[in-house]
Design a protein around this motif. Structure first.
Motif, short mmCIF file in Angstrom:
data_model
loop_
_atom_site.label_atom_id
_atom_site.label_comp_id
_atom_site.label_asym_id
_atom_site.label_seq_id
_atom_site.Cartn_x
_atom_site.Cartn_y
_atom_site.Cartn_z
N ILE A 104 0.27 -1.70 0.08
CA ILE A 104 -0.13 -0.31 0.42
C ILE A 104 0.88 1.20 0.26
CG2 ILE A 104 -1.75 1.32 0.99
CD1 ILE A 104 -2.80 -0.82 3.05
N PHE A 105 0.44 2.18 -1.15
CA PHE A 105 0.95 3.11 -0.63
C PHE A 105 0.18 4.52 -0.94
CE2 PHE A 105 3.31 6.19 -3.89
CZ PHE A 105 4.82 6.95 -2.62
N ARG A 106 0.23 5.58 0.19
CA ARG A 106 0.14 6.47 0.25
C ARG A 106 0.55 8.14 0.19
NH1 ARG A 106 -2.79 3.73 4.75
NH2 ARG A 106 -2.24 4.96 5.94
N PHE A 107 -0.11 8.68 -0.78
CA PHE A 107 0.80 9.97 -1.06
C PHE A 107 0.44 11.26 -1.22
CE2 PHE A 107 -1.07 7.62 -4.81
CZ PHE A 107 -1.28 9.14 -5.75
N GLU A 108 0.64 12.79 -0.73
CA GLU A 108 0.22 14.00 -0.57
C GLU A 108 1.16 14.94 -1.27
OE1 GLU A 108 -1.87 17.09 1.77
OE2 GLU A 108 -1.32 15.35 2.73
N THR A 109 1.06 15.77 -2.07
CA THR A 109 2.21 16.65 -2.62
C THR A 109 1.49 18.25 -2.49
OG1 THR A 109 3.34 15.10 -3.86
CG2 THR A 109 3.91 17.37 -4.15
N LYS A 110 2.26 18.61 -2.57
CA LYS A 110 1.17 20.45 -2.46
C LYS A 110 2.54 20.96 -3.14
CE LYS A 110 -1.73 20.11 1.28
NZ LYS A 110 -2.82 21.18 2.49
N SER A 111 3.01 21.57 -3.90
CA SER A 111 2.92 22.77 -4.25
C SER A 111 2.89 24.27 -4.45
CB SER A 111 3.34 22.47 -5.84
OG SER A 111 4.09 21.53 -6.08
N ASP A 120 -2.83 21.17 -5.53
CA ASP A 120 -2.45 19.92 -4.59
C ASP A 120 -2.71 18.59 -5.00
OD1 ASP A 120 -2.72 18.54 -2.41
OD2 ASP A 120 -4.48 20.21 -1.58
N VAL A 121 -2.10 17.53 -5.21
CA VAL A 121 -2.41 15.61 -5.14
C VAL A 121 -2.45 14.74 -4.11
CG1 VAL A 121 -1.66 13.94 -6.71
CG2 VAL A 121 -1.06 16.32 -7.59
N ARG A 122 -3.12 14.61 -4.32
CA ARG A 122 -3.45 13.28 -2.97
C ARG A 122 -3.63 12.14 -3.61
NH1 ARG A 122 -6.61 16.64 2.06
NH2 ARG A 122 -5.61 18.97 0.78
N GLY A 123 -3.53 11.14 -3.39
CA GLY A 123 -4.21 9.78 -3.40
C GLY A 123 -3.40 8.39 -2.83
N ALA A 124 -3.59 7.27 -3.27
CA ALA A 124 -3.45 5.94 -2.77
C ALA A 124 -2.74 5.29 -3.77
CB ALA A 124 -4.11 5.41 -1.52
N ALA A 125 -2.66 4.30 -3.72
CA ALA A 125 -1.62 2.58 -4.88
C ALA A 125 -2.20 1.70 -3.95
CB ALA A 125 -1.10 3.25 -5.50
N THR A 126 -2.17 0.95 -5.24
CA THR A 126 -2.67 -1.05 -3.77
C THR A 126 -2.40 -1.63 -5.30
OG1 THR A 126 -4.89 -0.86 -4.42
CG2 THR A 126 -3.96 -0.77 -2.23
N VAL A 134 -4.78 3.37 -8.58
CA VAL A 134 -4.67 4.55 -7.66
C VAL A 134 -5.38 5.09 -7.55
CG1 VAL A 134 -3.28 6.42 -8.24
CG2 VAL A 134 -2.49 4.83 -8.79
N ASP A 135 -6.16 5.43 -5.81
CA ASP A 135 -7.04 6.32 -6.28
C ASP A 135 -6.74 7.43 -6.01
OD1 ASP A 135 -9.69 4.36 -6.35
OD2 ASP A 135 -8.44 3.35 -5.34
N LEU A 136 -7.27 8.36 -6.93
CA LEU A 136 -6.83 9.78 -6.71
C LEU A 136 -8.14 10.96 -5.99
CD1 LEU A 136 -5.42 11.22 -9.84
CD2 LEU A 136 -3.84 10.83 -7.16
#
Length: 275
Positions: A104-111, A120-126, A134-136
């Motif tokens: 499982i990989f979750r991510f959040e990036t704010k630029s 603002d990019v957020r999501g999770a990958a399985t 990938v669920d964005l």
């Protein structure tokens, strides 16, 4: 390993860190240790097409967690860009979580540019057995199916594993949630022979207790998934890699310009033991 889309630099709020004592070095089965590293960034070169006259920055990379509970990475990349006519400050802030066992990989990036939020990019990958799902949730809610890919910590462990085997070249599909979080990239990795620091090694002394520890020189080129033939990489990165996952002496090549990142401060953090 971190892979940044360019986002900009020196902010006084990025603190100066002290070096921990060797007694704090604890690693789980993966061999990776929790740490916080600070790198000072400088412009190595830039083409006329880049429009960049100068650039300085700072990057802070914090890696914590355990093999059983998962690893959290907090990454901040700040640069001050001089175009000759004006300057702007770009600030990228990324947080990820990776569970090696459950994949499982979750991510959040704010630029930000000049303190204004750009993205603002957020999501999770399985891993769904057929590939990566990938669920964005940001910038809009959508699902994406990608081919089987490695997540960042997995890829780092792959590099170390291949380095130990003396395998100097390998290729992998990698998903790290960067850019718009909707694609994976082909990562072509070249690993040199293990070395010990020379007397004139630029930032070896900043590695504290690891100053004389052997490392591998590593170079990674990232290509778009559909690249073919003599395609140019979208991004290149080279660094010196320790067996515990710490890196230094970075070069980040974005095509039209390149940055160097010199390790200036390192703090080894307490690792969370598996129960």
């Amino acid at each position: 390993m971190f892979r940044s889309s360019i986002a900009a630099t020196v902010v006084s709020g990025l603190g100066i860190l002290s070096l921990a004592t060797p007694a704090a070095h604890a690693a789980g089965p993966s061999g990776l240790i929790a740490h916080r590293a600070v790198y000072d960034l400088e412009l190595k070169d830039a083409s006329d097409r880049s429009g960049i006259a100068g650039m300085v920055g700072r990057m802070v990379y914090e890696f914590e967690g355990s093999d059983c509970a998962g690893f959290t990475t907090n990454f901040r990349f700040v640069t001050k860009i001089d175009t000759g006519d004006s300057t702007r400050v770009s600030d990228q802030q990324t947080t990820t979580f990776e569970d090696l066992g459950k994949r499982i990989f979750r991510f959040e990036t704010k630029s930000y540019t000049d303190s204004q939020l750009d993205k603002d990019v957020r999501g999770a990958a399985t891993d769904d057995q057929k590939g990566i799902k990938v669920d964005l949730s940001q910038p809009q809610s959508k699902q994406i199916e990608l081919i089987e890919s490695r997540f960042p910590t997995e890829h780092m462990l792959d590099i170390i594993h291949n380095a130990k085997l003396g395998k100097s070249f390998f290729e992998a599909q990698v998903f790290d949630g960067s850019d718009d979080g909707d694609k994976s990239l082909i990562a072509t990795t070249v690993v040199g022979k293990q070395q010990t620091p020379a007397k004139d090694d630029p930032d070896a002394d900043k590695a504290g207790p690891f100053a004389q520890t052997a490392f591998w020189p590593v170079s990674i080129a990232y290509f778009n998934e559909k690249s073919s033939g003599d395609a140019m990489p979208v991004y290149r990165m080279s660094f010196k890699l320790y067996e515990n996952g710490i890196t230094r002496d970075l070069t980040m090549d974005y095509g039209d310009f390149a940055l160097t990142g010199k390790l200036t401060k390192l703090e080894v953090l307490d690792s969370k033991a598996c129960q």
